[in-house]
Enzyme design. Structure first.
Site, PDB file in Angstrom:
ATOM      1  N   TYR A 110      97.323  56.675  40.411  1.00 54.32           N
ATOM      2  CA  TYR A 110      96.532  56.840  39.110  1.00 54.32           C
ATOM      3  C   TYR A 110      95.409  56.357  39.652  1.00 54.32           C
ATOM      4  CZ  TYR A 110      95.151  54.977  34.908  1.00 54.32           C
ATOM      5  OH  TYR A 110      94.627  54.913  33.529  1.00 54.32           O
ATOM      6  N   SER A 125      90.121  52.458  35.683  1.00 59.95           N
ATOM      7  CA  SER A 125      90.515  51.734  35.364  1.00 59.95           C
ATOM      8  C   SER A 125      90.530  50.443  36.008  1.00 59.95           C
ATOM      9  CB  SER A 125      92.548  52.174  35.845  1.00 59.95           C
ATOM     10  OG  SER A 125      93.138  51.363  35.186  1.00 59.95           O
ATOM     11  N   SER A 126      90.964  49.083  35.855  1.00 57.52           N
ATOM     12  CA  SER A 126      90.661  47.661  37.444  1.00 57.52           C
ATOM     13  C   SER A 126      91.811  48.393  38.406  1.00 57.52           C
ATOM     14  CB  SER A 126      91.348  46.793  36.521  1.00 57.52           C
ATOM     15  OG  SER A 126      92.902  46.845  35.954  1.00 57.52           O
ATOM     16  N   CYS A 127      92.680  48.561  38.223  1.00 57.94           N
ATOM     17  CA  CYS A 127      93.875  49.443  39.068  1.00 57.94           C
ATOM     18  C   CYS A 127      93.332  50.237  40.218  1.00 57.94           C
ATOM     19  CB  CYS A 127      94.785  49.329  38.740  1.00 57.94           C
ATOM     20  SG  CYS A 127      94.856  51.572  38.854  1.00 57.94           S
ATOM     21  N   LYS A 170      92.101  58.137  39.040  1.00 58.40           N
ATOM     22  CA  LYS A 170      90.621  57.401  38.796  1.00 58.40           C
ATOM     23  C   LYS A 170      89.561  57.651  39.780  1.00 58.40           C
ATOM     24  CE  LYS A 170      92.676  57.140  34.481  1.00 58.40           C
ATOM     25  NZ  LYS A 170      91.443  57.647  33.531  1.00 58.40           N
ATOM     26  N   HIS A 223     103.912  49.729  28.905  1.00 56.84           N
ATOM     27  CA  HIS A 223     102.874  49.251  29.422  1.00 56.84           C
ATOM     28  C   HIS A 223     103.097  46.993  29.328  1.00 56.84           C
ATOM     29  CE1 HIS A 223      99.139  51.901  30.021  1.00 56.84           C
ATOM     30  NE2 HIS A 223      99.113  50.749  31.556  1.00 56.84           N
TER      31      HIS A 223
HETATM   32  O1  GFB Z   1     101.026  46.868  31.967  1.00 55.75           O
HETATM   33  P1  GFB Z   1     101.670  45.965  33.061  1.00 55.75           P
HETATM   34  O2  GFB Z   1     103.116  47.232  33.489  1.00 55.75           O
HETATM   35  O3  GFB Z   1     100.646  47.026  34.360  1.00 55.75           O
HETATM   36  O4  GFB Z   1     102.537  45.230  33.736  1.00 55.75           O
HETATM   37  P2  GFB Z   1     100.403  46.451  35.508  1.00 55.75           P
HETATM   38  C1  GFB Z   1     102.345  44.469  33.844  1.00 55.75           C
HETATM   39  C2  GFB Z   1     103.005  43.036  35.042  1.00 55.75           C
HETATM   40  O5  GFB Z   1     103.780  42.383  33.472  1.00 55.75           O
HETATM   41  C3  GFB Z   1     103.358  43.335  35.962  1.00 55.75           C
HETATM   42  C4  GFB Z   1     105.049  42.367  34.236  1.00 55.75           C
HETATM   43  O6  GFB Z   1     103.302  42.106  36.873  1.00 55.75           O
HETATM   44  C5  GFB Z   1     105.190  43.796  35.450  1.00 55.75           C
HETATM   45  O7  GFB Z   1     106.072  43.850  36.505  1.00 55.75           O
HETATM   46  N1  GFB Z   1     106.103  42.778  33.375  1.00 55.75           N
HETATM   47  C6  GFB Z   1     106.538  41.691  32.678  1.00 55.75           C
HETATM   48  C7  GFB Z   1     105.909  43.673  32.268  1.00 55.75           C
HETATM   49  N2  GFB Z   1     107.833  42.305  31.973  1.00 55.75           N
HETATM   50  C8  GFB Z   1     107.647  43.750  31.649  1.00 55.75           C
HETATM   51  C9  GFB Z   1     107.715  44.883  30.771  1.00 55.75           C
HETATM   52  O8  GFB Z   1     108.929  44.971  30.489  1.00 55.75           O
HETATM   53  N3  GFB Z   1     106.828  46.366  31.216  1.00 55.75           N
HETATM   54  C10 GFB Z   1     105.795  46.332  31.832  1.00 55.75           C
HETATM   55  N4  GFB Z   1     105.696  47.124  32.350  1.00 55.75           N
HETATM   56  N5  GFB Z   1     105.562  45.204  32.985  1.00 55.75           N
HETATM   57  C11 GFB Z   1      99.280  49.186  35.640  1.00 55.75           C
HETATM   58  C12 GFB Z   1      98.895  50.386  36.385  1.00 55.75           C
HETATM   59  O9  GFB Z   1      99.860  48.508  36.265  1.00 55.75           O
HETATM   60  O10 GFB Z   1      97.947  48.583  35.133  1.00 55.75           O
HETATM   61  C13 GFB Z   1      98.339  51.695  35.121  1.00 55.75           C
HETATM   62  O11 GFB Z   1     100.058  50.859  36.538  1.00 55.75           O
HETATM   63  C14 GFB Z   1      96.814  50.884  34.854  1.00 55.75           C
HETATM   64  O12 GFB Z   1      98.244  52.146  36.061  1.00 55.75           O
HETATM   65  C15 GFB Z   1      97.334  49.567  33.590  1.00 55.75           C
HETATM   66  O13 GFB Z   1      95.680  50.942  35.532  1.00 55.75           O
HETATM   67  C16 GFB Z   1      96.170  48.767  33.187  1.00 55.75           C
HETATM   68  O14 GFB Z   1      98.833  45.316  35.298  1.00 55.75           O
HETATM   69  O15 GFB Z   1     100.954  46.141  37.025  1.00 55.75           O
END
Ligand code: GFB
Length: 322
Positions: free
Chosen positions: A150, A121-123, A154, A193
């Site tokens: 996570y 994953s890119s994280c 990974k 996500h």
């Molecule tokens: O997709 P997301 O949860 O993953 O959030 P990450 C991406 C961005 O969207 C963050 C914003 O800045 C969130 O604050 N966001 C805005 C939201 N509204 C929402 C919402 O309603 N739900 C969610 N979920 N986000 C993940 C990692 O990070 O990326 C995993 O936690 C994994 O480990 C994945 O690697 C690819 O990009 O922040």
């Protein structure tokens, strides 16, 4: 130097047809896309339902591999979720991802699998690594705290594949996808996500005639979004053409702020109310754009533009069975 290594690796052809190909995690978004993509290749993937095989159970994994002896393994099984799930289910995220990676990679080795592709994953890259994120920035700085468990699991999987290649000569490769979306996504209101979360929230706001939709964080973080069928296509391409210890990033090479992305979701869904931000929610990593130079050198690029992928993702959301 790296470019040469990648070019050499690309010269090794690997035919999937006629082989027993196991997709671990076929019920997930990526595993499902891999099964669809492999069919186009003339390959009906071997899968195992969770009731039949618990990938966290080492003895069960060893028995299943000894009985089935897959020649090729796509390791797409993982516990995944968005920023809130990663940040709160921290124990589950590190335990399940570590043990599934360890069990499957080891069983593939013991049972003579010819090739394995591990999905990272890119994280895994440091929170403040230079952008776009190059594969060689791995382990050069501290991780983003919201998804550190996570990411550590990974990174362990990547290092395990690398160590088995080094000690046993196993043809195990690792790929690092950017944020993925598309059919088969999880639409849980809190644990999903951002793409699935916003598709659902904007859709429900449209139906309810709600005047505003809440988006988490400040809207300033930037993310790169790849349609999952493109991801599966890249994985099959790399399985066939790449063999090497170097990680390969899989992305589009383009990113967008969460605020801009929210307007894309609104347009896709047909919602015309206000968008407001809940800054009590975390932003996570400020930016996560992948350098896709290695992937391009290996002859692959993404083909689904975001607006088109979002139409397909929204259609899949509308047609999903609960
Ligand atoms: O997709 P997301 O949860 O993953 O959030 P990450 C991406 C961005 O969207 C963050 C914003 O800045 C969130 O604050 N966001 C805005 C939201 N509204 C929402 C919402 O309603 N739900 C969610 N979920 N986000 C993940 C990692 O990070 O990326 C995993 O936690 C994994 O480990 C994945 O690697 C690819 O990009 O922040």
């Amino acid at each position: 130097m790296v470019a040469n290594m990648v070019a050499e690796a690309a010269a090794t052809p690997f035919d999937l047809r006629g082989k027993s190909v196991y997709v671990a995690g076929h019920r997930g978004m990526v595993g499902g896309a891999l099964v669809r993509r492999l069919r186009k290749e003339g390959v009906e993937a071997v899968t195992a339902a969770r009731s039949e095989l618990d990938l966290t159970d080492q003895a069960a994994v060893n028995r299943w591999f000894a009985a089935n002896r897959p020649q090729v393994v796509f390791l797409a099984a993982a516990k995944v979720g968005g920023i809130h799930a990663n940040n709160t289910l921290r124990g589950e995220f590190i335990y399940e991802n570590l043990i599934v990676a360890a069990n499957v990679i080891h069983a593939a080795h013991v049972n003579g699998a010819e090739k394995l592709l591990f999905l990272g994953s890119s994280c895994i890259y440091p929170r403040l690594a230079a952008q776009p994120l190059r594969e060689d920035s791995l382990l050069t700085g501290p991780l983003e705290p919201t998804n550190e468990p996570y990411a550590i699991a990974k990174i362990a999987g990547i290092k395990m594949a690398e160590a088995y290649r080094s000690q046993y000569g196993s043809d195990f490769i690792s790929v690092m996808p950017t944020n993925l979306y598309g059919p088969g996504d999880n639409y849980h209101p809190e644990y999903s996500h951002v793409v699935a979360a916003l598709i659902r929230r904007f859709h429900e706001a449209k139906l309810a005639g709600a005047p505003e939709v809440v988006v988490w964080g400040t809207g300033t973080p930037r993310r790169e979004f790849l349609y999952v069928d493109d991801m599966a296509d890249a994985c099959v391409h790399l399985m066939k053409t790449y063999s090497g210890a170097d990680l390969i990033n899989i992305g589009t090479g383009e990113d967008i702020s969460i605020a801009e992305f929210a307007t894309v979701v609104a347009a896709t869904v047909g919602y015309d109310g206000r968008i407001v931000y809940d800054t009590s929610k975390p932003d996570g990593t400020p930016r996560k754009l992948l350098d896709v130079g290695r992937l391009a050198a290996l002859g692959w690029r993404a083909s689904t533009p975001l607006a088109e992928g979002m139409k397909l993702a929204y259609q899949a959301f509308l047609e999903r069975g609960e």
